[in-house]
Design a protein around this motif. Structure first.
Motif, short mmCIF file in Angstrom:
data_model
loop_
_atom_site.label_atom_id
_atom_site.label_comp_id
_atom_site.label_asym_id
_atom_site.label_seq_id
_atom_site.Cartn_x
_atom_site.Cartn_y
_atom_site.Cartn_z
N LYS A 73 8.23 -2.78 16.01
CA LYS A 73 7.08 -2.09 15.50
C LYS A 73 7.19 -1.76 14.13
CE LYS A 73 5.32 -0.66 20.09
NZ LYS A 73 5.33 0.49 20.78
N MET A 74 6.18 -2.31 13.16
CA MET A 74 6.53 -2.10 11.80
C MET A 74 5.87 -0.54 11.43
SD MET A 74 4.61 -4.35 8.58
CE MET A 74 2.83 -3.45 8.76
N ILE A 75 6.77 0.19 10.84
CA ILE A 75 6.33 1.66 10.21
C ILE A 75 5.77 1.18 9.05
CG2 ILE A 75 7.37 3.89 9.80
CD1 ILE A 75 9.79 3.16 11.48
N ALA A 76 6.25 0.62 8.08
CA ALA A 76 5.74 0.83 6.66
C ALA A 76 6.02 -0.68 6.04
CB ALA A 76 6.34 1.79 5.97
N ILE A 77 4.98 -0.82 5.06
CA ILE A 77 5.35 -2.06 4.28
C ILE A 77 4.67 -1.76 2.93
CG2 ILE A 77 3.16 -3.10 4.97
CD1 ILE A 77 4.35 -5.81 4.40
N LYS A 78 5.56 -2.23 1.82
CA LYS A 78 5.18 -2.14 0.39
C LYS A 78 4.33 -3.09 -0.06
CE LYS A 78 6.51 -0.50 -4.20
NZ LYS A 78 7.82 -0.24 -5.04
N LYS A 79 3.17 -3.08 -0.57
CA LYS A 79 2.17 -4.17 -1.25
C LYS A 79 1.80 -3.64 -2.56
CE LYS A 79 0.89 -7.08 1.42
NZ LYS A 79 1.13 -8.39 1.74
N ASN A 80 1.87 -4.67 -3.54
CA ASN A 80 1.25 -4.57 -5.01
C ASN A 80 -0.16 -4.56 -5.04
OD1 ASN A 80 3.38 -4.19 -6.17
ND2 ASN A 80 3.79 -6.50 -6.78
N ILE A 81 -0.70 -5.57 -4.05
CA ILE A 81 -2.27 -5.31 -3.64
C ILE A 81 -2.45 -5.65 -2.20
CG2 ILE A 81 -4.47 -6.62 -4.22
CD1 ILE A 81 -3.49 -7.67 -6.86
N PHE A 82 -3.52 -4.60 -1.76
CA PHE A 82 -4.15 -4.91 -0.33
C PHE A 82 -5.45 -4.52 -0.24
CE2 PHE A 82 -5.03 -2.93 3.67
CZ PHE A 82 -4.30 -4.08 4.60
N LEU A 83 -6.05 -5.71 0.49
CA LEU A 83 -7.65 -5.81 0.70
C LEU A 83 -7.79 -4.79 2.03
CD1 LEU A 83 -8.48 -9.23 -0.46
CD2 LEU A 83 -8.71 -7.14 -1.68
N LYS A 84 -8.71 -3.86 1.80
CA LYS A 84 -9.03 -3.21 3.17
C LYS A 84 -9.53 -4.02 4.34
CE LYS A 84 -10.43 1.56 1.58
NZ LYS A 84 -11.32 2.55 1.40
N LYS A 85 -10.16 -5.01 4.25
CA LYS A 85 -10.64 -5.92 5.10
C LYS A 85 -9.32 -6.84 5.69
CE LYS A 85 -11.53 -9.84 2.04
NZ LYS A 85 -12.61 -10.88 1.58
N GLU A 86 -8.06 -6.90 5.12
CA GLU A 86 -7.11 -7.30 5.66
C GLU A 86 -6.74 -6.76 7.06
OE1 GLU A 86 -4.03 -8.47 3.41
OE2 GLU A 86 -5.01 -8.68 1.46
N ASN A 87 -6.23 -7.61 8.15
CA ASN A 87 -5.71 -7.14 9.48
C ASN A 87 -4.30 -6.50 9.20
OD1 ASN A 87 -4.97 -6.52 12.05
ND2 ASN A 87 -5.96 -8.15 12.88
N ILE A 88 -4.05 -5.18 9.19
CA ILE A 88 -2.66 -4.66 8.75
C ILE A 88 -1.61 -5.10 9.93
CG2 ILE A 88 -1.42 -2.56 8.52
CD1 ILE A 88 -3.68 -1.42 7.33
N ILE A 89 -1.97 -5.09 11.17
CA ILE A 89 -1.46 -5.32 12.36
C ILE A 89 -0.94 -6.85 12.53
CG2 ILE A 89 -1.50 -5.35 14.82
CD1 ILE A 89 -3.56 -3.39 14.63
N SER A 90 -1.63 -7.70 11.72
CA SER A 90 -1.26 -9.20 11.87
C SER A 90 -0.47 -9.64 10.63
CB SER A 90 -2.30 -10.03 11.97
OG SER A 90 -3.17 -9.87 11.36
N ILE A 91 0.24 -8.75 10.05
CA ILE A 91 0.86 -8.99 8.56
C ILE A 91 1.94 -9.94 9.25
CG2 ILE A 91 2.47 -8.26 7.07
CD1 ILE A 91 0.62 -5.84 6.44
N ASN A 92 2.26 -10.91 8.54
CA ASN A 92 3.09 -11.99 8.79
C ASN A 92 4.51 -11.63 8.35
OD1 ASN A 92 4.93 -13.96 9.19
ND2 ASN A 92 3.37 -15.73 8.34
N VAL A 93 5.43 -11.11 9.32
CA VAL A 93 6.70 -10.26 8.91
C VAL A 93 7.46 -11.51 8.17
CG1 VAL A 93 8.77 -9.37 10.12
CG2 VAL A 93 6.64 -8.86 10.75
#
Length: 396
Positions: free
Chosen positions: A100-120
């Protein structure tokens, strides 16, 4: 770097507590999860990403995207190891606990993106932590409360000086007791032999009360005459409590003023347990309990032996209500009548086992407004919108 807390899949598993709040607003120990992250990070959380119907009240930012952020799953609690890794993260690096992912650093993130399905697989580096407290079910709140309370006490009171307690009181292990200012108490017992005791500003503890740590009592709360509070208990701000309380968490503005037992339980905000209300936290046959599953609409087996009551915000019980082991009560229920109420009561219901019907929505709002006005708080338009959204759902 901007820190953003988000609700993962755990939000649904934490019903009914999260029906009216993001995961980050769950309280255990001395703080809410959001407050704890802010203290460990040393700065305010930039925003909270939650369900759309909760966003207007709990999210700060109206923009559709974030820049230079660290996304943190709210269901994980911070610790020293996590914080150290977080401040070393670079773009597209993540932190995991098991799968399970606890945290990820992103320079840009759109609110409409699905955080749960981020491609590890696209992440540059994955850090893994071996130990972290993960709140996945409502009972994880009281199960972990003693551990979290001890850590919070050490973290928050380090280097600070406790105020003195005036009056004729019996204090055991004074060095493990931290008192804020303007506490009223006389002829009480504070026993920190088994764990620390933290009492916030403006608390009133009436005669004959006994507190055995680890325990936290929030700002401006009031303990009735002869209150007995055992370890692993947190009473949040502006509560009124009495009777016997064991290993439970009571959210802000809730009342359990009178005699009766509350054990291994969670009360949301603006709840009220009538005089003589008792909660069973152990089956007569000592077997493990079954618990209501909101998604599958069934009771499912757990590995828990001790579980009392999980009650959502704004729910009430009448005088002498007797709750069975592992009872789940939704939001804005009014429970009364003879016999044990059902072990699962959907939100906005009136009555008990013999007569259960849905409360008209205008009465739901009227009751909430009256109770909140009694504590000089406003039942806001946003509060009403959240309840209205839930009211339109079936059996939740």
């Amino acid at each position: 770097m901007n820190f953003v807390l988000y609700d993962g899949v755990e939000w649904k598993k934490l019903f009914p507590i999260t029906l009216t709040r993001p995961v980050s607003e769950i309280r255990l120990g001395l703080f809410t999860i959001r407050e704890r992250w802010e203290k460990y990070l040393g700065k305010d959380v930039y925003d909270v990403i939650t369900q759309p119907f909760l966003s207007e009240k709990f999210s700060k930012k109206e923009s559709s995207y974030f820049e230079n952020i660290l996304l943190i799953n709210s269901s994980f609690l911070p610790n020293e190891e996590l914080i150290q890794i977080i401040f070393s993260l670079e773009e597209n690096e993540t932190i995991f606990f098991e799968e399970k992912m606890i945290a990820i650093k992103k320079n840009i993130f759109l609110k409409k993106e699905n955080i749960i399905s981020i491609n590890v697989k696209k992440c540059k580096k994955i850090y893994r932590v071996k130990q972290v407290i993960h709140i996945q079910h409502p009972w994880d709140i009281f199960i972990n409360n003693e551990i979290v309370l001890r850590k919070d006490f050490m973290f928050f009171t380090k280097g600070k000086k406790s105020f003195s307690l005036l009056g004729n009181n019996h204090i055991i292990y004074k060095e493990r007791i931290f008192l804020e200012e303007n506490i009223k108490a006389n002829n009480i017992v504070l026993n920190a032999q088994y764990g620390p005791i933290y009492i916030d500003k403006g608390v009133e503890i009436m005669e004959g009360s006994v507190i055995i740590g680890p325990v936290a009592i929030g700002k401006n709360s009031k303990l009735s005459i002869g209150t007995k509070i055992y370890g692993g208990t947190t009473v949040a701000t502006f509560c009124k409590v009495g009777g016997e309380i064991f290993n439970s968490v009571i959210f802000s503005y809730s009342n359990k003023v009178h005699d009766g037992f509350l054990g291994n339980s969670i009360l949301g905000e603006w709840c009220n347990l009538g005089a003589g209300t008792n909660i069973s936290n152990l089956r007569n046959d000592y077997q493990k309990v079954t618990v209501w599953d909101y998604e599958k609409k069934i009771f499912y087996p757990t590995n828990l032996q001790f579980l009392g009551l999980i009650m959502g915000d704004h729910s009430k019980s009448a005088i002498n209500t007797q709750f069975n082991t592992a009872t789940i009560v939704g939001v804005s229920d009014s429970i009364f009548g003879y016999g044990f109420p059902p072990r699962y009561i959907p939100s906005f219901y009136l009555g008990g086992i013999q007569n259960k019907k849905k409360i008209p929505f205008n009465k739901v709002c009227e009751t909430a407004e009256i109770m909140m006005n009694r504590r000089n708080q406003k039942f806001s338009f946003l509060d009403k919108k959240i309840l209205e959204y839930l009211y339109q759902l079936l059996d939740i």
